[in-house]
Design an enzyme around this catalytic site. Structure first.
Site, PDB file in Angstrom:
ATOM      1  N   HIS A   1       0.805  -1.222   0.000  1.00 22.84           N
ATOM      2  CA  HIS A   1       0.000   0.000   0.000  1.00 22.84           C
ATOM      3  C   HIS A   1       0.839   1.273   0.000  1.00 22.84           C
ATOM      4  O   HIS A   1       0.333   2.345   0.345  1.00 22.84           O
ATOM      5  CB  HIS A   1      -1.016   0.017   1.150  1.00 22.84           C
ATOM      6  CG  HIS A   1      -2.053  -1.044   1.028  1.00 22.84           C
ATOM      7  ND1 HIS A   1      -2.950  -1.100  -0.021  1.00 22.84           N
ATOM      8  CD2 HIS A   1      -2.325  -2.115   1.808  1.00 22.84           C
ATOM      9  CE1 HIS A   1      -3.729  -2.148   0.132  1.00 22.84           C
ATOM     10  NE2 HIS A   1      -3.377  -2.790   1.216  1.00 22.84           N
TER      11      HIS A   1
ATOM     12  N   ASP B   1       4.710  -0.833  -4.240  1.00 30.77           N
ATOM     13  CA  ASP B   1       3.712  -1.630  -4.961  1.00 30.77           C
ATOM     14  C   ASP B   1       4.055  -1.715  -6.451  1.00 30.77           C
ATOM     15  O   ASP B   1       3.950  -2.784  -7.062  1.00 30.77           O
ATOM     16  CB  ASP B   1       2.313  -1.031  -4.812  1.00 30.77           C
ATOM     17  CG  ASP B   1       1.643  -1.341  -3.485  1.00 30.77           C
ATOM     18  OD1 ASP B   1       2.239  -2.026  -2.628  1.00 30.77           O
ATOM     19  OD2 ASP B   1       0.502  -0.888  -3.301  1.00 30.77           O
TER      20      ASP B   1
END
Length: 162
Positions: free
Chosen positions: A134, A139
């Site tokens: 996150h 990511d």
């Protein structure tokens, strides 16, 4: 700042550019959403109002991220979420995305049908890819590595999803 593409705002952008299966460039920045970040989002991402208060707003960054993505295929895990946010906020400042896209969520479901779920962290764990979940750049970097592994298993590039 949330899940509503029409009303919520981007707080962080992270992207990598790959050429021939190798990461060649990166783009990473905090974004001032010009509103308070809800507590549930702070808990999920670790991004606080203090972390974004001095960051540029999306309007100031829109041209830079557009140039970074120009002419590229957008690859994302659950592409409908991230790419829709990017396109929506960019359109508001006159940057229109028409890039093709590949969804690694759909690809992982095809290549790894027996996996218990196909969340980014689950698929990355299968390949031994560690990352800070996150957070945009982490990511993006993990998704790029995962994409390479999925393509190795599939044996070919997938069709475009968008």
């Amino acid at each position: 700042t949330g899940l509503d593409v029409l009303n919520d705002r981007i707080t962080e952008i992270g992207a990598v550019k790959m050429v021939d299966g190798k990461i060649t460039e990166k783009f990473s920045t905090m974004v001032n959403p010009e509103r308070k970040i809800p507590e549930n989002v702070v808990e999920l991402t670790g991004i606080t109002d203090d972390m974004v208060k001095d960051a540029p707003n999306f309007e100031a960054l829109a041209g830079d991220i557009y140039k970074f993505c120009y002419g590229s295929v957008i690859i994302a895990h659950n592409i409908a979420f991230d790419y829709t946010f990017l396109k929506n906020q960019s359109k508001a400042v006159n940057y229109i995305y028409s890039n093709r896209g590949i969804d690694t969520l759909a690809l992982s479901r095809t290549v790894l049908p027996d996996l218990s779920n196909h969340k980014l962290n689950t698929v990355c764990e299968k390949f031994g890819i560690e990352f800070l979940h996150h957070r945009a750049y982490s990511d993006a970097f993990a998704t790029a590595q995962m994409f390479i592994e999925l393509i190795k298993l599939k044996g070919s590039l997938p069709e475009y999803d968008v």
